[in-house]
Motif scaffolding. Structure first.
Motif, PDB file in Angstrom:
ATOM      1  N   VAL A  84       0.843  -1.194   0.000  1.00  0.00           N
ATOM      2  CA  VAL A  84       0.000   0.000   0.000  1.00  0.00           C
ATOM      3  C   VAL A  84       0.880   1.247   0.000  1.00  0.00           C
ATOM      4  CG1 VAL A  84      -1.720   1.297   1.319  1.00  0.00           C
ATOM      5  CG2 VAL A  84      -1.855  -1.200   1.192  1.00  0.00           C
ATOM      6  N   TYR A 134      -3.658   8.107   2.041  1.00  0.00           N
ATOM      7  CA  TYR A 134      -3.588   6.684   1.692  1.00  0.00           C
ATOM      8  C   TYR A 134      -5.004   6.266   1.322  1.00  0.00           C
ATOM      9  CZ  TYR A 134      -5.259   6.502   6.519  1.00  0.00           C
ATOM     10  OH  TYR A 134      -5.970   6.734   7.673  1.00  0.00           O
ATOM     11  N   SER A 190      -7.771   0.020   1.178  1.00  0.00           N
ATOM     12  CA  SER A 190      -6.626  -0.900   1.111  1.00  0.00           C
ATOM     13  C   SER A 190      -5.879  -0.980   2.423  1.00  0.00           C
ATOM     14  CB  SER A 190      -5.656  -0.440   0.008  1.00  0.00           C
ATOM     15  OG  SER A 190      -6.305  -0.363  -1.235  1.00  0.00           O
ATOM     16  N   SER A 191      -5.995   0.088   3.222  1.00  0.00           N
ATOM     17  CA  SER A 191      -5.283   0.137   4.498  1.00  0.00           C
ATOM     18  C   SER A 191      -6.252   0.582   5.587  1.00  0.00           C
ATOM     19  CB  SER A 191      -4.104   1.111   4.400  1.00  0.00           C
ATOM     20  OG  SER A 191      -3.412   1.214   5.625  1.00  0.00           O
TER      21      SER A 191
END
Length: 615
Positions: free
Chosen positions: A486, A527, A531-532
């Motif tokens: 990521v 971010y 995904s995170s």
């Protein structure tokens, strides 16, 4: 302009100004937000982190406000008196033009400092205009009842925890809870309102026109005298100086603390839960602020913050007993206190229905290893550009580095204060490297005692770990967490921290990957929370500090045209006064706490370094 938004849980959006439609005034102890409509809808007294007295930005009905506006249809414009934090709101009507001058006199440590005087001077400059005022304080975040006593041109508001005195040079009326006034001004005439905190040592005092004029002049001179210390003469002088004035406004003079923002719970997503209290001292933010101030030549602010850490924060006398949380908390109260319990104000609906409204910050118990890099880098820069640090301070630095050598290789919550559990964040490792590397530099330059073998072993081990496990061959980029895939905008700090050359092929590949994944028309997301996962629901806007980091990374990579265009685009997202909140939303609106120190200090750094690169 007001919001016209439906579907926010029944909240009437027309009652709330956009976050960006505000200016900030303050006295280096507290601050107030003044809307372009002339309303003060955020003010905490007697200091930044005190309960709000005017808080209608968080609840239009229950929060309280100080309304002051022309009593006829008008256009308004707002600006700062040049080179100061004195705010002018102008009203343009069919029959005249008038302005409100809003400011808080800055006083020394004398007894008058406890007055926290807020002055609102209305002047008719052309024709004639009727005005109305409504002073409706709601003490204790709108939860504490109060009484009001009116005597002539003075009113006293009293609650269990705080008393305020309002004086005016016009007639006041009272309904038992709030105070009102209606008046008409002819060209050249003025009316003054002054709001004071009163108590055992400070009694009510009128503010006649002559005194208001004197305090206006003294306040203008204070800010101009301070700003004259700036060494910046580059291309974006006015923009940089406004950011410097914002950072100074966010300084708590009695201790040298620098708050992250003067507000709480302004949302990162309208209707979402990402609402936090920023009225505290983040070691990271304040350390970066020291860098920005030193760049401009303001060494006394840097010294004051170092003193804050020396006296209140760094607890190194019992280093051997420190557990894995480290010798520093990530944040402190402006008086240095360590306990900042987080709780919700369920009686407030939140800005545009964005609940919960939070006070305190539970992130204070997190482990964020990156703060040590920010801190020791600021000490290094102060030692280089300010004054050489003393022996006691060097002993503290050495104690921090020794602790870091034993604890850098562990997961933490990271720079973005994830509430999704600890991970091996690359940025945390990077800043541990910075802490140790800068300490080695200081020791070498000054001939100071240091455990060089141990420090160098740790520094080099961090470097090798980042290069081996922080690089993803598949992504062609450095990544958010060791052995992950990521991306994270915090990696933009890698060349700025001098960990990697700004033209290293691996870094240029990372820059391209970040541009493809996280950049939207010069705006940069931190971010991808899908995904995170960070333990919170919803999304957020682009993070403005990351956008300015992106400018600086482009400039250092030699991509000057791209850097300059990205910087100029970012400036178009500032509000009418040059102020930035924490984030920019999907349609260019400002989101999050406002104004934010982090954003303004990164603007200063980007402007300084881009200007130097352009030659």
């Amino acid at each position: 302009m007001a919001f016209d938004i439906a579907g926010l849980g029944g909240v009437d959006g027309s009652r709330y100004l956009p976050i960006s439609e505000h200016g900030l005034i303050g006295d280096l102890r507290t601050a107030a937000l003044v809307g372009t409509n002339g309303t003060i809808d955020w003010y905490c007294c007697p200091r930044f982190d005190a309960p709000s007295v005017f808080g209608s930005i968080l609840d239009a009905e229950r929060g309280g406000s100080f309304e002051l506006a022309a009593d006829v249809p008008t256009r308004t414009r707002q600006f700062y008196f040049p080179d100061t934090n004195v705010l002018i709101t102008r009203f343009f009507a069919a029959d005249g033009v008038a302005e409100i001058q809003d400011f808080m006199p800055v006083v020394d440590e004398s007894r008058e400092a406890a007055r926290h005087r807020l002055i609102r001077r209305v002047i008719c400059v052309r024709g004639t205009l009727p005005f109305r005022a409504k002073v409706a304080p709601r003490f204790g975040y709108g939860a504490e009842p109060h009484t009001v006593r009116l005597q002539g041109h003075e009113a006293t508001f009293e609650s269990q925890s705080l008393s305020l005195a309002l004086s005016a040079t016009t007639t006041l009326e009272c309904d038992g809870r709030d105070v009102f006034s209606h008046f008409k001004l002819l060209e050249g005439e003025s009316v003054v309102f002054a709001l004071d905190q009163i108590g055992d040592e400070v009694s009510p005092r009128a503010c006649p026109r002559a005194e208001a004029e004197d305090q206006f002049g003294a306040t203008v001179r204070f800010w101009r005298r301070w700003l004259a210390g700036s060494r910046y003469h580059g291309r974006w002088r006015e923009t940089v100086h406004r950011s410097a004035l914002v950072l100074k406004l966010l300084t708590y003079a009695p201790t040298g603390a620098i708050v992250a923002a003067p507000t709480t719970s302004l949302p990162e997503q309208i209707g979402g839960e990402r609402n936090w209290d920023y009225r505290y001292v983040w070691v990271r933010d304040a350390a970066f602020c020291v860098y920005a101030m030193l760049r401009l030549g303001f060494t006394s602010e840097a010294e004051a913050f170092m003193a804050f850490l020396d006296e209140r924060a760094v607890q190194l006398d019992s280093l051997g007993d420190i557990d894995a949380t480290g010798p520093l908390q990530i944040m402190y109260g402006i008086d240095g206190r360590r306990e900042l319990p987080e709780y919700e104000l369920s009686h407030l609906e939140g800005y545009l229905g964005s609940a919960p409204v939070r006070v305190g910050n539970a992130a204070t118990g997190q482990l964020q290893l990156d703060i040590y890099g920010a801190l020791i880098d600021s000490v290094y820069l102060y030692d280089k550009w300010g004054q050489p640090i003393g022996s006691d301070r060097w002993d503290e630095v050495g104690g921090v580095v020794d602790w870091l050598c034993s604890h850098w290789d562990q997961p933490d919550e990271g720079v973005w204060e994830s509430r999704g559990g600890r991970r091996n964040f690359l940025y945390s490792r990077l800043m541990c490297w910075v802490a140790i590397e800068r300490a080695i530099r200081m020791a070498n330059r000054r001939g100071l005692p240091a455990n060089f073998p141990r420090w160098r072993r740790s520094r080099d081990a961090i470097y090798r770990q980042i290069m081996r496990r922080g690089w993803s061959a598949e992504r062609g980029a450095f990544v958010q967490s060791l052995d992950g895939d990521v991306l994270d905008a915090a990696l933009l700090m890698m060349p700025m921290a001098k960990f990697v050359s700004p033209t290293d092929p691996k870094w240029l590949s990372t820059l391209d990957a970040l541009t493809a994944d996280l950049v939207s028309d010069s705006l940069v997301y931190r971010y991808d929370p899908q995904s995170s996962p960070d333990g919170l629901r919803g999304t957020e806007g682009t993070f403005s500090i990351c956008s300015f980091w992106y400018v600086e990374a482009l400039a250092r990579a030699g991509r000057l045209e791209e850097a300059r265009l990205a910087f100029e685009k970012m400036l178009t997202y500032a509000n009418h006064l040059g102020l930035f909140a924490e984030e920019i939303g999907p349609t260019g609106e400002q989101l999050g706490n406002f104004p934010q120190a982090f954003t303004h200090l990164s603007l200063i750094s980007a402007a300084f370094n881009l200007d130097r690169a352009l030659g």
